[in-house]
Each structure stands twice: as C-alpha cells, then as structure tokens.
Design a protein around this motif. Structure first.
Motif, short mmCIF file in Angstrom:
data_model
loop_
_atom_site.label_atom_id
_atom_site.label_comp_id
_atom_site.label_asym_id
_atom_site.label_seq_id
_atom_site.Cartn_x
_atom_site.Cartn_y
_atom_site.Cartn_z
N GLN A 129 0.94 -1.28 -0.10
CA GLN A 129 -0.17 0.10 0.09
C GLN A 129 0.97 1.33 -0.20
O GLN A 129 1.82 1.22 0.68
N GLN A 130 0.34 2.14 -0.66
CA GLN A 130 1.22 3.61 -0.96
C GLN A 130 1.35 4.15 0.53
O GLN A 130 2.68 4.64 0.72
N LYS A 131 0.32 4.27 1.27
CA LYS A 131 0.52 4.82 2.71
C LYS A 131 1.55 4.16 3.38
O LYS A 131 2.10 4.80 4.40
N VAL A 132 1.57 2.96 3.36
CA VAL A 132 2.44 2.11 4.01
C VAL A 132 3.77 2.29 3.86
O VAL A 132 4.89 2.59 4.69
N LEU A 133 4.18 2.51 2.46
CA LEU A 133 5.69 2.65 2.09
C LEU A 133 5.95 4.23 2.35
O LEU A 133 7.05 4.43 2.75
N ARG A 134 4.93 4.74 2.22
CA ARG A 134 5.25 6.54 2.36
C ARG A 134 5.61 6.73 4.08
O ARG A 134 6.31 7.33 4.45
N SER A 135 4.93 5.87 4.87
CA SER A 135 5.29 6.07 6.32
C SER A 135 6.65 5.47 6.84
O SER A 135 7.25 5.98 7.44
N MET A 136 6.94 4.18 5.97
CA MET A 136 8.27 3.65 6.29
C MET A 136 9.45 4.61 5.94
O MET A 136 10.11 4.68 6.42
N ILE A 137 9.36 5.07 4.64
CA ILE A 137 10.15 5.86 4.22
C ILE A 137 10.35 7.05 5.11
O ILE A 137 11.55 7.45 5.52
N GLY A 196 18.85 7.94 -1.27
CA GLY A 196 17.89 8.74 -0.26
C GLY A 196 17.12 9.86 -1.15
O GLY A 196 15.92 10.29 -0.88
N SER A 197 17.65 10.30 -2.09
CA SER A 197 17.18 11.48 -2.88
C SER A 197 15.98 10.95 -3.57
O SER A 197 15.06 11.84 -3.83
N ALA A 198 16.13 9.65 -4.35
CA ALA A 198 14.72 9.14 -4.90
C ALA A 198 13.76 8.84 -3.97
O ALA A 198 12.50 8.96 -4.31
N LEU A 199 14.35 8.22 -2.70
CA LEU A 199 13.14 7.89 -1.64
C LEU A 199 12.33 9.09 -1.41
O LEU A 199 11.34 8.97 -1.00
N SER A 200 12.91 10.29 -1.30
CA SER A 200 12.17 11.33 -0.95
C SER A 200 11.10 11.78 -1.89
O SER A 200 9.85 12.38 -1.63
N GLU A 201 11.51 11.35 -3.25
CA GLU A 201 10.50 11.85 -4.24
C GLU A 201 9.56 10.72 -4.33
O GLU A 201 8.21 10.84 -4.38
N VAL A 202 9.76 9.29 -3.98
CA VAL A 202 8.71 8.36 -3.81
C VAL A 202 7.74 8.67 -2.71
O VAL A 202 6.64 8.57 -2.96
N LYS A 203 8.45 9.34 -1.71
CA LYS A 203 7.36 9.48 -0.41
C LYS A 203 6.48 10.78 -1.00
O LYS A 203 5.32 10.88 -0.64
N SER A 204 6.83 11.68 -1.82
CA SER A 204 5.94 12.86 -2.11
C SER A 204 4.83 12.57 -3.16
O SER A 204 3.76 12.97 -3.02
N GLY A 207 0.35 8.66 -1.86
CA GLY A 207 -0.65 9.01 -1.40
C GLY A 207 -0.92 8.47 -0.14
O GLY A 207 -0.35 7.36 0.14
N ASP A 208 -1.71 9.04 0.68
CA ASP A 208 -2.32 8.48 1.91
C ASP A 208 -3.48 7.58 1.69
O ASP A 208 -4.73 7.77 1.63
N THR A 209 -3.24 6.56 0.85
CA THR A 209 -4.05 5.62 0.19
C THR A 209 -3.71 4.14 0.39
O THR A 209 -2.76 3.80 0.42
N GLU A 210 -4.88 3.37 0.23
CA GLU A 210 -4.45 1.86 0.37
C GLU A 210 -4.26 1.31 -1.29
O GLU A 210 -3.92 0.26 -1.47
N ASP A 211 -4.12 2.27 -2.44
CA ASP A 211 -3.64 1.90 -3.69
C ASP A 211 -2.30 1.29 -3.71
O ASP A 211 -1.65 1.75 -2.66
N LEU A 212 -2.11 0.53 -4.30
CA LEU A 212 -0.90 -0.26 -4.50
C LEU A 212 0.43 0.52 -5.03
O LEU A 212 0.01 1.06 -6.14
N VAL A 213 1.65 0.28 -4.54
CA VAL A 213 2.82 0.60 -5.40
C VAL A 213 3.47 -0.59 -5.47
O VAL A 213 3.66 -1.53 -4.56
N THR A 214 3.99 -0.54 -6.73
CA THR A 214 4.83 -1.84 -7.08
C THR A 214 6.24 -1.38 -7.36
O THR A 214 6.60 -0.50 -7.97
N VAL A 215 7.19 -2.11 -6.57
CA VAL A 215 8.65 -1.95 -6.80
C VAL A 215 9.39 -3.11 -7.56
O VAL A 215 9.01 -4.28 -7.00
N THR A 216 10.00 -2.66 -8.60
CA THR A 216 10.48 -3.57 -9.52
C THR A 216 12.04 -3.46 -9.31
O THR A 216 12.43 -2.34 -9.68
N LEU A 217 12.75 -4.42 -9.09
CA LEU A 217 14.26 -4.33 -9.12
C LEU A 217 14.84 -5.12 -10.45
O LEU A 217 14.35 -6.15 -10.91
#
Length: 370
Positions: A129-137, A196-204, A207-217
């Motif tokens: 969830q976007q809100k989970v990743l955002r709070s973790m960052i 860290g610079s990319a993480l701050s952009e991901v955080k911004s 959203g404060d939403t349960e919609d998913l964010v997908t991280v691909t390596l």
C-alpha cells in the motif's frame, strides 16, 4: 502535435515530473520536460540519476514529441485559468498554449536530444500500500547518511524476505529500522539500496491511500510504479552495514517511556543548545525517572521525565537532535529503551508485540567535570 487537457491534470503532472529535472545541465534538454503524445499524453523529467514519468488524461488530436523548459512551462500552466488547455506544436518547435483568453507562444527543443529513461528488467517485484511505504520511508529516511565517502550509506537498504519488507538507514551516529508485512511478492527474496534522494521523491508521490505501489528491481535500476506515475533510479552499489550484528541486544537496563513526554523533556533542556554552542543532553536514568540536563554558555537547563523501570543510576549523553528524531519518528505512543553502559548505544523498540521498528542512537562521551 496537438492535444487538449484540463489544467489541473496538466499542472499536477508537471509538478511531479519537474522534481526529476536537472537544475543546470550541459545538455539543455535535461533542464526540460519531455512531452510525448500518442494514444495518451506522457510527461517525463530526468536528471541522469532519477527519472519520473507520468501519464496524463488528455484528448490527443495529433501525436508527437517535444521538450519544453520545465520552469517556464510550469509557470505558464500554473497561471492559466482553471479550464481546458489547448496545446499545439509545429515542425519548427514553436509551441502555442491557450486557455480561455490567455495565449502563450514559446520555443521548444527537439525530443531527439532527450536521453531515454532506463528500461528496468522485471527480475523481482513487490507490491504494498502507498500509505505504508510512505510512512516507512518517513520513519527511516532521517537516518540516511549525507556523507559521500560511503556512497552506499547515502541510501536506504530494502530487504524483502519471509513476506515482509525491512528498510534500514544508517549514518554513523544512528540507525533506523522498519519492517512491514507484504501483501504480494514475486520472485522470492531480494535486497537493494535505494538512493535517499529518490526515496524522498517516492514519498512525495505516494498518497495516503491503500492503492498499491509496485517496486521492481532490475540489474542496475529500481522502478517504483505509483498509479499513473513511474519513478526510475539507479541502485547504489557497495557493501551495506551488516546491521543485524551492529545492534547490541543484550542490554541489562530496560526503561519504558511515554514517547511524547520524553520528547518534550529533551526539547525543554535543548533550549540552551545552539549550532554555535553545542552540548550533549546528559541523561541520568534512575528508578522510574530520568533526569535530563544541558549546560552551555547560554545557561543551564534541567528537567525530569517519569518512566517505568530502574535505570540503575546510569549516566549517558546524547546529541539532542539525534535522540529526539529517533523518538519522534518511532510509530508508537510508548517505547522501550534498552541501555547498557555510558558508552553503549541506546536501542529504542516497541514495548510489546512484534518489533516492527528499531532505532539505535550512539551516545556522546560526557566530560565528568561538567
């Protein structure tokens, strides 16, 4: 090239993608946004380290590509009335933007000069969830190092295993750790270090939403897919700190504190500390209380914070900002503080239940004469 689009959609897309635009570059196109119109409208910003690409809901009449100066284009769209914007570009790179009675003509650059954003091979992927990743960052990023002598520590370590994501940041003075359960995992366990610079952009962008964010390596890059927006950044290479062995856990002293009350006490005694007059906050852990004090040329401050547990009269000093940040970002109303000696790190963890966060703060040596 011709399309029409609601101002609010276009303005939001420009705001997001402009965050990845180079402020100054030997390649003029990198100071601009790539506008690509096909079946849909796509806007991209790229500074050779981080790229952000977003799709915009628009009515595309005629396809094409052009690069526009990000600041100029953003300023124009922001000043437009809240209505439908019409955009046309001819073969001479002349762009006409109109909305209501407002008209602008500006010169664009050839899209041929714009570097391609990296492709990310689909090796491993994880969704949450976007809100989970955002709070973790947010709860880890404050401990990301700014010291370029160890480039790998200018990012945060992501570890994906056992249906959970762990995120770790370390800067030589403190360590931040967060863990959350995962809903979806493809390709097994994997780990990487994200700048860290990319993480701050991901955080911004999240959203404060349960919609998913997908991280691909991929082999060299990481892709974050957040709704209609993609962020691509380079992985940081190198040997990240073996954090599991760096955290001392056999600590005889265990104190339970109200997070807010302890922050307020540290904040009070920090009044006499400034950038010019630095001093550690001296903490004397006694039975069910901790006595805090600080002394500089500005004066002396003392306070007492009630806690649970016996500190065995342990005296230890901390950088006030480092201790306060660890407590402020800890996602709990009460925390357990583990201590050993006056020169051993303080460990901050949840009072009970699963350890989904851990903060480690290294002490500052106290002068016994103080």
């Amino acid at each position: 090239m011709k399309f029409s689009c609601e101002k609010v959609f276009l303005q939001n897309a420009i705001a997001v993608t402009s965050r990845a635009v180079a402020q100054k570059s030997s390649i003029p196109a990198l100071e601009g946004l790539l506008i690509h119109a096909d079946q849909q409208l796509t806007i991209s910003g790229y500074n050779m380290q981080t790229g952000i690409r977003t799709n915009v809901f628009a009515n595309v009449v005629e396809g094409g590509n052009i690069v526009l100066n990000a600041r100029l284009f953003g300023d124009i769209i922001r000043r437009m009335p809240d209505d439908m914007i019409t955009f046309t570009a001819d073969e001479k790179m002349m762009v006409h933007v109109s909305c209501g009675d407002a008209d602008f003509d500006i010169l664009g650059l050839s899209a041929a000069d714009y570097p391609d954003l990296p492709e990310v091979e689909d090796e491993y992927a994880v969704s949450m969830q976007q809100k989970v990743l955002r709070s973790m960052i947010e709860e880890v990023a404050f401990a990301v190092s700014t010291n370029e002598s160890r480039p790998v520590h200018t990012g945060a370590l992501f570890e994906i295993a056992d249906m959970s994501l762990s995120m770790v940041a370390v800067d030589g003075f403190r360590l931040a750790f967060r863990r959350e359960k995962l809903e979806k995992l493809e390709g097994g366990a994997f780990s990487f270090v994200c700048p860290g610079s990319a993480l701050s952009e991901v955080k911004s962008i999240c959203g404060d939403t349960e919609d998913l964010v997908t991280v691909t390596l991929g082999k060299r890059h990481i892709l974050f897919e957040i709704g209609d927006t993609q962020l691509i950044c380079r992985r940081l290479e190198g040997e990240f700190l073996d954090y599991k062995n760096a955290i001392p856990r056999k600590n005889p002293i265990q104190i339970v504190a109200e997070t807010k009350a302890l922050i307020e006490s540290i904040d009070r005694v920090s009044v006499v500390i400034s950038d010019k007059l630095k001093s550690p906050v001296r903490c004397l852990f006694d039975h069910d209380k901790v006595m805090l004090s600080a002394k500089t040329g500005n004066g002396e401050a003392k306070d007492v914070c009630r806690v649970s547990g016996d500190g065995d009269k342990l005296e230890i000093g901390f950088n006030n900002r480092y201790l306060m940040e660890a407590l402020r970002y800890a996602p709990a109303d009460k925390v357990k503080i583990e201590l050993n000696t006056g020169v051993s790190p303080a460990i901050i963890v949840p009072v009970e239940g699963e350890e989904n966060f851990l903060y480690m703060v290294l002490p500052v040596r106290l002068k016994s004469a103080e």
